[in-house]
Scaffold this active site. Structure first.
Site, PDB file in Angstrom:
ATOM      1  N   GLN A 228       0.861  -1.181   0.000  1.00  0.00           N
ATOM      2  CA  GLN A 228       0.000   0.000   0.000  1.00  0.00           C
ATOM      3  C   GLN A 228       0.899   1.233   0.000  1.00  0.00           C
ATOM      4  O   GLN A 228       1.740   1.396   0.884  1.00  0.00           O
ATOM      5  CB  GLN A 228      -0.898   0.004   1.233  1.00  0.00           C
ATOM      6  CG  GLN A 228      -1.895   1.135   1.254  1.00  0.00           C
ATOM      7  CD  GLN A 228      -2.703   1.146   2.539  1.00  0.00           C
ATOM      8  OE1 GLN A 228      -2.174   1.456   3.597  1.00  0.00           O
ATOM      9  NE2 GLN A 228      -3.974   0.792   2.448  1.00  0.00           N
TER      10      GLN A 228
ATOM     11  N   TYR B  99      -6.173  10.652   4.053  1.00  0.00           N
ATOM     12  CA  TYR B  99      -4.755  10.816   3.747  1.00  0.00           C
ATOM     13  C   TYR B  99      -4.690  11.825   2.595  1.00  0.00           C
ATOM     14  O   TYR B  99      -5.717  12.325   2.129  1.00  0.00           O
ATOM     15  CB  TYR B  99      -4.146   9.476   3.365  1.00  0.00           C
ATOM     16  CG  TYR B  99      -3.838   8.567   4.532  1.00  0.00           C
ATOM     17  CD1 TYR B  99      -2.648   7.846   4.573  1.00  0.00           C
ATOM     18  CD2 TYR B  99      -4.716   8.410   5.594  1.00  0.00           C
ATOM     19  CE1 TYR B  99      -2.347   6.996   5.624  1.00  0.00           C
ATOM     20  CE2 TYR B  99      -4.431   7.572   6.656  1.00  0.00           C
ATOM     21  CZ  TYR B  99      -3.246   6.866   6.673  1.00  0.00           C
ATOM     22  OH  TYR B  99      -2.958   6.039   7.719  1.00  0.00           O
TER      23      TYR B  99
ATOM     24  N   ALA C  82      -9.427  -8.241   7.331  1.00  0.00           N
ATOM     25  CA  ALA C  82      -8.425  -7.643   8.212  1.00  0.00           C
ATOM     26  C   ALA C  82      -8.529  -8.217   9.617  1.00  0.00           C
ATOM     27  O   ALA C  82      -7.768  -9.094  10.004  1.00  0.00           O
ATOM     28  CB  ALA C  82      -8.577  -6.128   8.223  1.00  0.00           C
ATOM     29  N   ARG C  83      -9.511  -7.730  10.411  1.00  0.00           N
ATOM     30  CA  ARG C  83      -9.583  -8.128  11.822  1.00  0.00           C
ATOM     31  C   ARG C  83      -9.755  -9.626  12.010  1.00  0.00           C
ATOM     32  O   ARG C  83      -9.169 -10.210  12.937  1.00  0.00           O
ATOM     33  CB  ARG C  83     -10.726  -7.370  12.506  1.00  0.00           C
ATOM     34  CG  ARG C  83     -10.435  -5.913  12.743  1.00  0.00           C
ATOM     35  CD  ARG C  83     -11.658  -5.147  13.195  1.00  0.00           C
ATOM     36  NE  ARG C  83     -12.644  -5.019  12.124  1.00  0.00           N
ATOM     37  CZ  ARG C  83     -13.813  -4.420  12.253  1.00  0.00           C
ATOM     38  NH1 ARG C  83     -14.163  -3.893  13.414  1.00  0.00           N
ATOM     39  NH2 ARG C  83     -14.645  -4.332  11.231  1.00  0.00           N
TER      40      ARG C  83
END
Length: 414
Positions: free
Chosen positions: A111, A181, A356-357
């Site tokens: 990323q 971002y 993810a989690r």
């Protein structure tokens, strides 16, 4: 072509999420991607043995591709002073990281992005950048307005990062266009108050993101896959929402620079819990914050770190609307926990899913689903892995995991 589940109607066949698939020029052993979760395991912007082991475990656990997060394209774009940075000295470690993941049969993505107003100016020793001057409550400092020279430099830095990723063995890069971002903050009408060609209309606000994706594609050609992670909804009044995210996705498709689009939501700057859903672990966040931020979390945490109800595939409703508007491959993120949820994503027209989690809790979850498709996820969405990311990302409920030890940082790979 990847194997597909036969259809009983005239509709297209539904892909098998566990079968091999093609992502741009890359062959994946399945359609399951380990989503980017900031690891906090690099040191002085270099790869460590701990970071290699972190991603090797997910590769050994069966994912088709794991994503290294977050790799800054410029020094002032780091959100943590130890964050990976694309510079020549990092190349040997990056190469060892990709080799370790490939050794387990998985692909690996990096990323890439610039933290912009989310960056840490004190840790970086240089001002953060934003489309417009912006006060950052977390660091109690102002981000300065990016100049045209800054914009051009950062576009080139994305291209250089992508080129280095390809040179060091990465199979893909994921361009970060989310979470406010830098590129995402340009998209946000709440943050971007510019009056030049990068502000005002949506097309102007999307210009920076499009310039980045074009530069990245030009830099790598078809050597590696190029994905982008795009916000559908900032989760704050006045931020970007679906009505603007849909045309941005369409422009990105028209530009022809992406192999897939991953959809996300929320603002690391203004509403960080909006992406994750579930509990907001205020006590744990306060415990890892320095003063005066610790006191701020204790006093105002409920307003800043809000809780949102969790449900499986919680981004699907919004993502479905972008799916209907474009034809390029798409990755569904958010509440991907088990095989039935993955199958639902495939049936809805998504080509890949990102987890993810659930994988932080069980790195071998994909292998176990391969063996028994009824395997449930043990993740309870307590989100205590989020404050853990300040000391080494992990599921705090798993025995044997612990924060970075006294010897952390002594295992930099060179």
């Amino acid at each position: 072509m990847s194997p597909e589940t036969p259809s009983t109607s005239d509709s297209p066949a539904v892909p098998d999420v566990l079968a091999p698939a093609r992502l741009g020029p890359v062959n994946l052993r399945n359609r399951i991607i380990k989503a980017a979760t900031y690891e906090a395991l690099s040191y002085r912007s270099r790869v460590t043995e701990e970071l290699i082991e972190f991603h090797r475990r997910y590769a050994a656990g069966g994912v088709g591709m794991t994503t290294v997060a977050y790799c800054a394209v410029a020094p002032e774009g780091r959100t943590d002073r130890h964050q990976l940075l694309w510079e020549a000295g990092a190349a040997p470690g990056m190469r060892k990281l990709t080799e370790a993941v490939h050794g387990e049969g998985a692909a690996i993505s990096a990323q890439i992005g610039h933290g912009g107003p989310v960056a840490n100016p004190k840790g970086n020793g240089m001002p953060a950048l934003s489309p417009s001057r912006q006060f950052h409550l977390t660091t109690l400092s102002f981000a300065q307005e990016a100049t045209h020279d800054d914009i051009g430099r950062i576009v080139r830095a994305h291209a250089d990062a992508a080129r280095m990723a390809a040179d060091t063995g990465f199979d893909a890069v994921e361009i970060h266009l989310g979470h406010n971002y830098l590129a995402s903050s340009f998209l946000s009408p709440k943050i971007n108050h510019r009056t030049d060609g990068y502000g005002g209309s949506l097309k102007n606000r999307a210009r920076f993101a499009r310039e980045i994706t074009r530069a990245v594609r030009e830099a790598v050609g078809d050597r590696i896959a190029v994905l982008a992670k795009l916000n559908m909804d900032d989760g704050v009044p006045g931020g970007i929402w679906l009505d603007e995210a849909i045309p941005v996705a369409q422009w990105l498709e028209e530009d022809g620079c992406l192999d897939a689009l991953e959809l996300t939501a929320g603002s690391s700057l203004l509403n960080p819990m909006y992406l994750f859903k579930g509990d907001a672990p205020l006590k744990e966040f306060a415990a890892v914050m320095p003063q005066p931020v610790k006191l701020g979390v204790q006093l105002f945490g409920k307003q800043k770190l809000r809780s949102y109800p969790y449900r499986d595939a919680y981004l699907l409703e919004d993502a479905r609307q972008i799916r209907a508007a474009i034809k390029m491959p798409m990755v569904l993120l958010g509440g991907i926990t088990d095989k039935p949820v993955m199958d639902r994503a495939m049936a809805e027209g998504f080509e890949f899913v990102a987890m993810a989690r659930a994988l932080l809790r069980e790195p071998d979850l994909v292998n176990r689903i391969q063996q028994d498709e009824a395997t449930p996820s043990l993740c309870i969405h307590c989100n205590k892995c989020m404050p853990a990311s300040f000391t080494g990302t992990r599921c705090v409920l798993v025995e044997g995991t612990s924060p970075r030890g006294d010897h952390w940082g002594q295992t930099v790979v060179s």
